[in-house]
Design an enzyme around this catalytic site. Structure first.
Site, PDB file in Angstrom:
ATOM      1  N   ASP A  12     -12.029  -9.871   2.934  1.00  0.00           N
ATOM      2  CA  ASP A  12     -13.244  -9.922   2.109  1.00  0.00           C
ATOM      3  C   ASP A  12     -13.655 -11.371   1.868  1.00  0.00           C
ATOM      4  O   ASP A  12     -14.833 -11.714   1.875  1.00  0.00           O
ATOM      5  CB  ASP A  12     -13.031  -9.220   0.753  1.00  0.00           C
ATOM      6  CG  ASP A  12     -13.271  -7.710   0.836  1.00  0.00           C
ATOM      7  OD1 ASP A  12     -13.055  -7.133   1.925  1.00  0.00           O
ATOM      8  OD2 ASP A  12     -13.669  -7.107  -0.184  1.00  0.00           O
ATOM      9  N   ASP A  60      -6.185  -7.336   3.425  1.00  0.00           N
ATOM     10  CA  ASP A  60      -7.325  -6.710   2.746  1.00  0.00           C
ATOM     11  C   ASP A  60      -8.092  -7.769   1.969  1.00  0.00           C
ATOM     12  O   ASP A  60      -9.322  -7.857   2.042  1.00  0.00           O
ATOM     13  CB  ASP A  60      -6.811  -5.610   1.807  1.00  0.00           C
ATOM     14  CG  ASP A  60      -7.946  -4.921   1.070  1.00  0.00           C
ATOM     15  OD1 ASP A  60      -8.946  -4.573   1.723  1.00  0.00           O
ATOM     16  OD2 ASP A  60      -7.826  -4.749  -0.163  1.00  0.00           O
ATOM     17  N   LYS A 102       4.061 -14.667   1.262  1.00  0.00           N
ATOM     18  CA  LYS A 102       4.381 -15.199  -0.069  1.00  0.00           C
ATOM     19  C   LYS A 102       5.905 -15.314  -0.121  1.00  0.00           C
ATOM     20  O   LYS A 102       6.579 -14.716  -0.977  1.00  0.00           O
ATOM     21  CB  LYS A 102       3.806 -14.260  -1.141  1.00  0.00           C
ATOM     22  CG  LYS A 102       3.875 -14.795  -2.553  1.00  0.00           C
ATOM     23  CD  LYS A 102       2.899 -15.927  -2.841  1.00  0.00           C
ATOM     24  CE  LYS A 102       3.138 -16.480  -4.250  1.00  0.00           C
ATOM     25  NZ  LYS A 102       2.382 -17.731  -4.497  1.00  0.00           N
ATOM     26  N   TYR A 113       0.825  -1.205   0.000  1.00  0.00           N
ATOM     27  CA  TYR A 113       0.000   0.000   0.000  1.00  0.00           C
ATOM     28  C   TYR A 113       0.864   1.260   0.000  1.00  0.00           C
ATOM     29  O   TYR A 113       0.429   2.324  -0.405  1.00  0.00           O
ATOM     30  CB  TYR A 113      -0.887   0.040   1.251  1.00  0.00           C
ATOM     31  CG  TYR A 113      -2.218  -0.662   1.098  1.00  0.00           C
ATOM     32  CD1 TYR A 113      -2.278  -1.994   0.730  1.00  0.00           C
ATOM     33  CD2 TYR A 113      -3.404   0.015   1.317  1.00  0.00           C
ATOM     34  CE1 TYR A 113      -3.499  -2.634   0.609  1.00  0.00           C
ATOM     35  CE2 TYR A 113      -4.623  -0.617   1.199  1.00  0.00           C
ATOM     36  CZ  TYR A 113      -4.665  -1.936   0.846  1.00  0.00           C
ATOM     37  OH  TYR A 113      -5.867  -2.558   0.733  1.00  0.00           O
ATOM     38  N   ASP A 143      -1.687 -17.901  -1.273  1.00  0.00           N
ATOM     39  CA  ASP A 143      -2.592 -18.591  -2.217  1.00  0.00           C
ATOM     40  C   ASP A 143      -3.217 -19.816  -1.556  1.00  0.00           C
ATOM     41  O   ASP A 143      -4.410 -20.076  -1.684  1.00  0.00           O
ATOM     42  CB  ASP A 143      -1.886 -18.925  -3.540  1.00  0.00           C
ATOM     43  CG  ASP A 143      -0.481 -19.494  -3.359  1.00  0.00           C
ATOM     44  OD1 ASP A 143      -0.001 -19.585  -2.220  1.00  0.00           O
ATOM     45  OD2 ASP A 143       0.132 -19.858  -4.390  1.00  0.00           O
TER      46      ASP A 143
HETATM   47  C1  IPM Z   1     -10.574  -1.869   3.661  1.00  0.00           C
HETATM   48  C2  IPM Z   1     -10.770  -1.120   2.376  1.00  0.00           C
HETATM   49  C3  IPM Z   1      -9.674  -0.064   2.224  1.00  0.00           C
HETATM   50  C4  IPM Z   1      -8.343  -0.788   2.183  1.00  0.00           C
HETATM   51  C5  IPM Z   1      -9.827   0.870   1.009  1.00  0.00           C
HETATM   52  C6  IPM Z   1     -11.147   1.595   1.020  1.00  0.00           C
HETATM   53  C7  IPM Z   1      -8.694   1.839   0.920  1.00  0.00           C
HETATM   54  O1  IPM Z   1     -10.809  -1.994   1.292  1.00  0.00           O
HETATM   55  O2  IPM Z   1     -10.550  -1.232   4.723  1.00  0.00           O
HETATM   56  O3  IPM Z   1     -10.452  -3.089   3.609  1.00  0.00           O
HETATM   57  O4  IPM Z   1      -7.912  -1.237   1.128  1.00  0.00           O
HETATM   58  O5  IPM Z   1      -7.735  -0.915   3.249  1.00  0.00           O
HETATM   59 MG    MG Z   2     -10.881  -4.037   1.864  1.00  0.00          MG
END
Ligand code: IPM
Ligand code: MG
Length: 355
Positions: free
Chosen positions: A237, A233, A177, A142, A209
């Site tokens: 999800d 990140d 990784k 990042y 992975d």
């Molecule tokens: C999260 C989001 C953020 C990130 C974005 C909005 C910058 O996806 O908090 O997971 O990538 O950290």
């Molecule tokens: Mg995110």
């Protein structure tokens, strides 16, 4: 009785809707338990670009820096998509994390009993999913190309994850990784060195992975997952999909400055303003704030138990609706939760148990 300042950053898309829900719960706690919460609002993200030409105006960062905690909705949206990296709404959030020195991000992934049925996994695969992702938040891909991590940066996040694991099932899976990235090789070596300080914690290393695959095949094998900014990140999800909706997961960020609480989801522009957003990720972020930062465990339990009762009664936002569920909007969901909180409290006062 506490007197605290919690800065509210609604942001964009569904951010303001879910934040309103979170603020309502904070006010309810203050009122019933005699706390004084000041809840000033400041712009961040696209809203701040529109209002002040800057996704993180200095006044916003300054207010957050002085606060006891910060609660954020979400940032981003199609309106600002053409802006270059560095000028986008997301820079406001990254700048805030950096500016507050927040290098730890904890994302608990827990099934809520009334929602077991909405996981896309078969029950036998799902098992007793209850894990925490500890994501490094202020470095990695990042903030550098190629990815760079220093030993102290890895040590401080690893120390947090080890301590977290000590308080849970004492299993730590460090995800990297290391077969490709030099930064990951340093990460793995550093975690191994640190593990000598925490002999009670069983450490395992996994390539990202494979970890992505294992999360779907057998998520209950994980207790605490420690990983970098980018991998955290992505894996968070994926974990949200396991519990049934990205609208369900909270997060807490810690470091040197004021802690920040935010749901893990984005601004969901396609449903913004339609009273369809799931406020649960924000509500659980509020309970993390109450419990972990303000030490208000009773208040946090009160909110979470009431939430589970609302869910057990069959009320659902669209994203978590099963056949036969009663689908309601964000505002109605919060009304039900507040009513449930009131009756839970009345019940506890009458019988002496239950909050
Ligand atoms: C999260 C989001 C953020 C990130 C974005 C909005 C910058 O996806 O908090 O997971 O990538 O950290
Ligand atoms: Mg995110």
């Amino acid at each position: 009785m506490l007197k605290k300042t919690i800065v509210l950053l609604p942001g964009d898309g569904i951010g303001p809707e879910v934040l309103r829900a979170g603020a309502a719960i904070l006010r309810e706690c203050a009122q019933e338990f005699g706390h004084q919460f000041d809840l000033p609002e400041y712009p961040v993200g696209g809203a701040a670009i529109d209002a002040a030409g800057d996704p993180l105006p200095p006044s916003t960062l300054e207010a957050c820096g002085k606060a006891d905690a910060v609660l954020l909705g979400a940032v981003g949206g199609p309106k600002w998509d053409a802006l270059p990296v560095g000028k986008r709404p997301e820079s406001g959030l990254l700048g805030l994390r950096k500016g507050l020195g927040l290098y730890v991000n904890v994302r608990p992934v827990r099934l809520r009993a009334p929602l077991r049925g909405i996981s896309p996994l078969k029950p036998e695969r799902l098992g007793e999913l209850d894990l925490e992702i500890v994501r490094e938040l202020s470095g990695g891909m990042y903030f550098g190309n190629p990815e760079m991590y220093s030993v102290p940066e890895i040590e401080r996040i690893a120390a947090f994850a080890f301590a977290r694991a000590e308080g849970r099932e004492r299993r730590l899976c460090s995800v990297d990784k290391a077969n490709v990235l030099a930064s990951s090789q340093l990460w793995r070596r550093t975690v191994n060195t640190m593990s000598q300080v925490y002999p009670a914690v069983q450490v395992e290393h996994m390539y990202v992975d494979n970890a992505a695959m294992q999360l779907v095949l057998r998520p209950s094998q994980f207790d605490v997952m420690l990983t970098s900014n980018m991998f955290g990140d992505i894996l968070s999800d994926e974990s949200a999909a396991l519990v049934g909706s990205i609208g369900l997961l909270p997060s807490a960020s810690f470091g040197t400055g004021a802690p920040l609480f935010e749901p893990i989801h984005g601004s969901a522009p396609q449903i913004a303003g339609k009273d369809m957003a799931n406020p649960i990720g924000t509500i659980l972020s509020v309970t993390m704030l109450l419990r972990d930062t303000l030490g208000l465990g009773i208040e946090a339990d009160w909110v979470e138990r009431s939430l589970d009762r609302v869910l057990a009664s069959g009320f659902r936002t669209t994203d978590i609706a099963e056949p036969g569920a009663q689908v309601i909007g964000t505002a109605a969901f919060i009304d039900h939760l507040r009513q449930e909180m009131q009756s839970t409290l009345a019940h506890a006062e009458r019988y002496g148990w239950g909050v």
